[in-house]
Motif scaffolding. Structure first.
Motif, short mmCIF file in Angstrom:
data_model
loop_
_atom_site.label_atom_id
_atom_site.label_comp_id
_atom_site.label_asym_id
_atom_site.label_seq_id
_atom_site.Cartn_x
_atom_site.Cartn_y
_atom_site.Cartn_z
N TYR A 148 0.81 -1.21 0.00
CA TYR A 148 0.00 0.00 0.00
C TYR A 148 0.85 1.28 0.00
O TYR A 148 0.32 2.38 0.12
N VAL A 185 3.21 0.45 8.53
CA VAL A 185 2.65 1.06 9.74
C VAL A 185 3.25 0.40 10.99
O VAL A 185 3.95 -0.61 10.89
N CYS A 241 -2.77 2.47 12.67
CA CYS A 241 -3.72 1.60 11.96
C CYS A 241 -4.99 1.56 12.81
O CYS A 241 -4.91 1.33 14.02
N SER A 242 -6.14 1.80 12.18
CA SER A 242 -7.38 1.85 12.95
C SER A 242 -7.70 0.50 13.60
O SER A 242 -8.32 0.45 14.68
N LEU A 243 -7.28 -0.57 12.97
CA LEU A 243 -7.54 -1.89 13.57
C LEU A 243 -6.65 -2.10 14.78
O LEU A 243 -7.13 -2.42 15.88
N ASN A 281 -2.68 -7.53 12.43
CA ASN A 281 -2.83 -6.07 12.61
C ASN A 281 -3.14 -5.72 14.06
O ASN A 281 -4.20 -5.18 14.40
N CYS A 322 -11.29 -1.59 9.85
CA CYS A 322 -10.29 -0.92 9.02
C CYS A 322 -10.97 0.26 8.34
O CYS A 322 -11.99 0.07 7.65
N VAL A 323 -10.42 1.45 8.52
CA VAL A 323 -11.06 2.66 7.97
C VAL A 323 -11.10 2.64 6.44
O VAL A 323 -11.87 3.37 5.84
N VAL A 324 -10.27 1.83 5.85
CA VAL A 324 -10.22 1.74 4.39
C VAL A 324 -11.26 0.73 3.88
O VAL A 324 -12.14 1.05 3.08
N GLU A 349 -10.99 -7.83 4.95
CA GLU A 349 -11.35 -6.81 5.94
C GLU A 349 -12.62 -6.07 5.51
O GLU A 349 -13.10 -5.18 6.21
N CYS A 400 -5.33 4.58 2.30
CA CYS A 400 -5.15 4.47 3.75
C CYS A 400 -4.37 5.69 4.24
O CYS A 400 -3.22 5.90 3.85
N TYR A 415 -3.00 6.25 7.00
CA TYR A 415 -1.81 5.90 7.81
C TYR A 415 -0.65 5.48 6.92
O TYR A 415 0.48 5.91 7.09
N MET A 416 -0.96 4.59 5.98
CA MET A 416 0.09 4.06 5.10
C MET A 416 0.76 5.17 4.31
O MET A 416 1.94 5.11 4.02
#
Ligand code: SF4
Length: 346
Positions: free
Chosen positions: A65, A101, A126-128, A154, A211-213, A239, A297, A299-300
């Motif tokens: 990613y 991440v 990472c949201s997870l 994760n 996962c926000v994505v 996910e 993402c 974060y990524m």
């Protein structure tokens, strides 16, 4: 002319070296929308990172990613988190730079305690992973005594240390099924837990992580793409929600999705995941078309070539990944339990 001055003033590299590096990169990543001018701007950074990497005996890992300038400019290995950490542990490198991440860099440290592991962006969470703490896991275990706990990769090192087994998106079902108990706690991904529940007779006790994505994809988007590109193969990350997974020709992790696209002769594919994977496929499978929507993402995408260069030159304390030996050994046990699972795959 301005560009030439920029290059002369800001790098130790000749115009010829910069041009050659930029053209080589552009040749690879133009399909992802990057212009030659952008590649010219990346080139001095790429040259400097690759020089430092050799001098410092470092290896750069890039998750699929990450952006194409990182993947095709400086990465030694590209893939998903566990696969990368395993590959890095087999190298003689003294330093691992994990362009991914935080939980991924921690996993690399768990598998390579003797190496220095660096994370370029300290904002790459990472949201997870952040949805659950070790204390949450301890409470869950108190509430459900004698129920094995499986955690998705994760998760932080502290959370892994509280679990019986770790798993990846590719082997989650296998790992869950490997326990003899009728119930299994699966954390932290609520949607992945639902997808597993649809495939097992065991009772899955889940957590509320998302996962926000991947939570953003919906069945309507897939139906639209199917109408527009009849025969398109839909490859979905697990996910995503069950209503999206249900419409997939293949569902699993990023490595499985890549393998499917590589080995199927169809013309059009939709990669229902983070945009980086479709970009990677456009570069690596130019004869195939990757269609439909994707999500970024946040974060990524915090990692950049500038940060990779900075972390290699002079890492700040917060960019150096530390895991206490007590936590590392417990977390490693959960990873080893996954590896022991029959037909292990990541
Ligand atoms: S894509 Fe989702 S699971 Fe992966 S790092 Fe981003 S938020 Fe976490």
């Amino acid at each position: 002319m301005m560009e030439e001055n920029f290059l002369m003033e800001n790098s130790f590299y000749s115009e010829e070296e910069v041009k050659k590096t930029a053209e080589e990169l552009h040749e690879k990543i133009q399909k992802t929308g990057f212009s030659l001018d952008e590649c010219i701007a990346f080139a001095p950074l790429i040259l400097e990172i690759n020089k430092l990497k050799k001098e410092k005996n470092a290896v750069i890992l890039a998750h699929s990613y990450q952006t194409p300038d990182i993947i095709y400019g400086v990465a030694d290995f590209v893939g998903d988190s566990l696969e990368l950490s395993r590959k890095a542990s087999e190298t003689k490198a003294e330093i691992i730079v994990f362009s991914g991440v935080k939980f991924m860099a921690e996993t690399a440290k768990i598998l390579s305690p003797e190496k220095t592991v660096l994370l370029p962006s300290t904002e790459a969470g990472c949201s997870l992973s952040e949805s659950i703490t070790a204390e949450d896991v301890r409470r869950l275990k108190e509430k459900h005594p004698n129920v094995p706990v499986v955690c998705y990769v994760n998760t932080s090192a502290e959370v892994k240390a509280e679990c019986d087994a770790c798993c990846t998106s590719a082997n989650a079902l296998q790992v869950v099924e490997s326990f003899k108990e009728d119930s299994v706690i699966f954390l932290p991904d609520n949607l992945m837990a639902k997808n597993i529940q649809n495939q097992t007779k065991k009772k899955i006790i889940s957590w509320q992580g998302l996962c926000v994505v991947h939570k953003k994809f919906n069945a309507e988007q897939i139906e639209d793409v199917k109408k527009k590109y009849p025969g398109v193969k839909i490859l979905v990350h697990t996910e995503c929600s069950p209503s999206v997974v249900e419409l997939a020709d293949f569902s699993g992790g990023t490595s499985g999705m890549i393998k499917y696209a590589e080995t199927h002769l169809d013309e059009n594919f939709m990669m229902v995941t983070e945009c980086g994977l479709s970009d990677r496929m456009r570069v690596e499978l130019p004869e195939k078309k990757f269609v439909g929507t994707c999500e970024l993402c946040p974060y990524m995408k915090k990692n950049t070539l500038e940060l990779i260069l900075q972390v290699l030159r002079e890492p700040k304390k917060e960019q150096i990944i530390e895991v206490s030996e007590e936590i590392r050994l417990k977390a490693k046990k959960a990873i080893d339990r996954m590896m022991e699972t029959k037909n292990f795959s990541d």
